[in-house]
Design a protein around this motif. Structure first.
Motif, short mmCIF file in Angstrom:
data_model
loop_
_atom_site.label_atom_id
_atom_site.label_comp_id
_atom_site.label_asym_id
_atom_site.label_seq_id
_atom_site.Cartn_x
_atom_site.Cartn_y
_atom_site.Cartn_z
N LYS A 2 0.85 -1.19 0.00
CA LYS A 2 0.00 0.00 0.00
C LYS A 2 0.88 1.24 0.00
O LYS A 2 1.86 1.31 0.73
CB LYS A 2 -0.90 0.00 1.23
CG LYS A 2 -2.02 1.02 1.18
CD LYS A 2 -2.80 1.07 2.48
CE LYS A 2 -3.75 -0.09 2.60
NZ LYS A 2 -4.66 0.08 3.74
N LYS A 3 0.53 2.21 -0.86
CA LYS A 3 1.27 3.47 -0.95
C LYS A 3 0.30 4.60 -1.23
O LYS A 3 -0.84 4.37 -1.64
CB LYS A 3 2.28 3.43 -2.11
CG LYS A 3 3.43 2.50 -1.92
CD LYS A 3 4.42 2.64 -3.05
CE LYS A 3 5.64 1.79 -2.76
NZ LYS A 3 6.77 2.17 -3.59
N ILE A 10 -3.21 3.72 -2.88
CA ILE A 10 -3.29 2.62 -3.81
C ILE A 10 -2.76 1.34 -3.19
O ILE A 10 -1.95 1.36 -2.27
CB ILE A 10 -2.52 2.92 -5.12
CG1 ILE A 10 -1.03 3.14 -4.86
CG2 ILE A 10 -3.12 4.11 -5.85
CD1 ILE A 10 -0.18 3.28 -6.11
N ILE A 12 -0.86 -2.07 -4.49
CA ILE A 12 -0.09 -2.51 -5.65
C ILE A 12 0.11 -4.02 -5.60
O ILE A 12 0.52 -4.57 -4.58
CB ILE A 12 1.29 -1.82 -5.67
CG1 ILE A 12 1.12 -0.31 -5.67
CG2 ILE A 12 2.10 -2.27 -6.88
CD1 ILE A 12 2.39 0.43 -5.35
N SER A 13 -0.17 -4.67 -6.73
CA SER A 13 0.17 -6.08 -6.88
C SER A 13 0.95 -6.22 -8.19
O SER A 13 1.17 -5.24 -8.89
CB SER A 13 -1.08 -6.96 -6.89
OG SER A 13 -1.83 -6.73 -8.05
N SER A 16 -1.61 -5.36 -11.19
CA SER A 16 -2.69 -4.37 -11.08
C SER A 16 -2.43 -3.37 -9.95
O SER A 16 -1.64 -3.60 -9.06
CB SER A 16 -4.03 -5.06 -10.84
OG SER A 16 -4.02 -5.73 -9.60
N ILE A 17 -3.13 -2.25 -10.09
CA ILE A 17 -3.15 -1.21 -9.07
C ILE A 17 -4.61 -1.00 -8.71
O ILE A 17 -5.46 -0.88 -9.60
CB ILE A 17 -2.56 0.12 -9.59
CG1 ILE A 17 -1.07 -0.02 -9.91
CG2 ILE A 17 -2.78 1.24 -8.58
CD1 ILE A 17 -0.47 1.20 -10.56
N PHE A 33 3.94 -4.04 -11.58
CA PHE A 33 3.88 -2.80 -10.80
C PHE A 33 4.72 -2.85 -9.54
O PHE A 33 5.11 -1.82 -9.01
CB PHE A 33 2.42 -2.48 -10.44
CG PHE A 33 1.57 -2.14 -11.64
CD1 PHE A 33 1.75 -0.96 -12.33
CD2 PHE A 33 0.60 -3.02 -12.08
CE1 PHE A 33 0.98 -0.64 -13.43
CE2 PHE A 33 -0.19 -2.71 -13.18
CZ PHE A 33 0.01 -1.52 -13.86
N THR A 34 5.02 -4.04 -9.04
CA THR A 34 5.76 -4.16 -7.77
C THR A 34 7.21 -3.72 -7.91
O THR A 34 7.85 -3.44 -6.90
CB THR A 34 5.70 -5.59 -7.22
OG1 THR A 34 6.29 -6.49 -8.16
CG2 THR A 34 4.27 -6.00 -6.91
N ASP A 38 8.36 4.89 -7.13
CA ASP A 38 7.24 5.79 -6.85
C ASP A 38 7.05 6.79 -8.00
O ASP A 38 5.92 7.12 -8.36
CB ASP A 38 7.46 6.55 -5.54
CG ASP A 38 7.29 5.65 -4.32
OD1 ASP A 38 6.91 4.47 -4.48
OD2 ASP A 38 7.52 6.14 -3.20
N LEU A 41 5.34 5.00 -10.85
CA LEU A 41 3.92 4.81 -10.52
C LEU A 41 3.16 6.13 -10.67
O LEU A 41 2.04 6.15 -11.19
CB LEU A 41 3.78 4.27 -9.09
CG LEU A 41 4.20 2.82 -8.88
CD1 LEU A 41 4.30 2.53 -7.39
CD2 LEU A 41 3.24 1.87 -9.55
#
Length: 54
Positions: A2-3, A10, A12-13, A16-17, A33-34, A38, A41
């Protein structure tokens, strides 16, 4: 993971976001996405219309 990016919380996996506030899922099968920074993203979310250019 989580960010908070561009003012959006969001989740993040790998592929997907999830924008928690809007409950919207942004997916991309060919993107991990991992491993994005930042800044990457933030650029991706900005491209998708989430956030404002400074």
């Amino acid at each position: 993971m989580k960010k908070v990016i561009n003012g959006y919380e969001i989740l993040i996996s790998k592929d997907s976001i999830v924008l928690l506030e809007d409950k919207e899922i942004i997916g991309a099968a060919d993107t991990d996405f991992t491993v994005m920074t930042d800044e990457e993203l933030a650029d991706f979310l900005l491209y998708r219309g989430y956030g404002e250019e400074e």
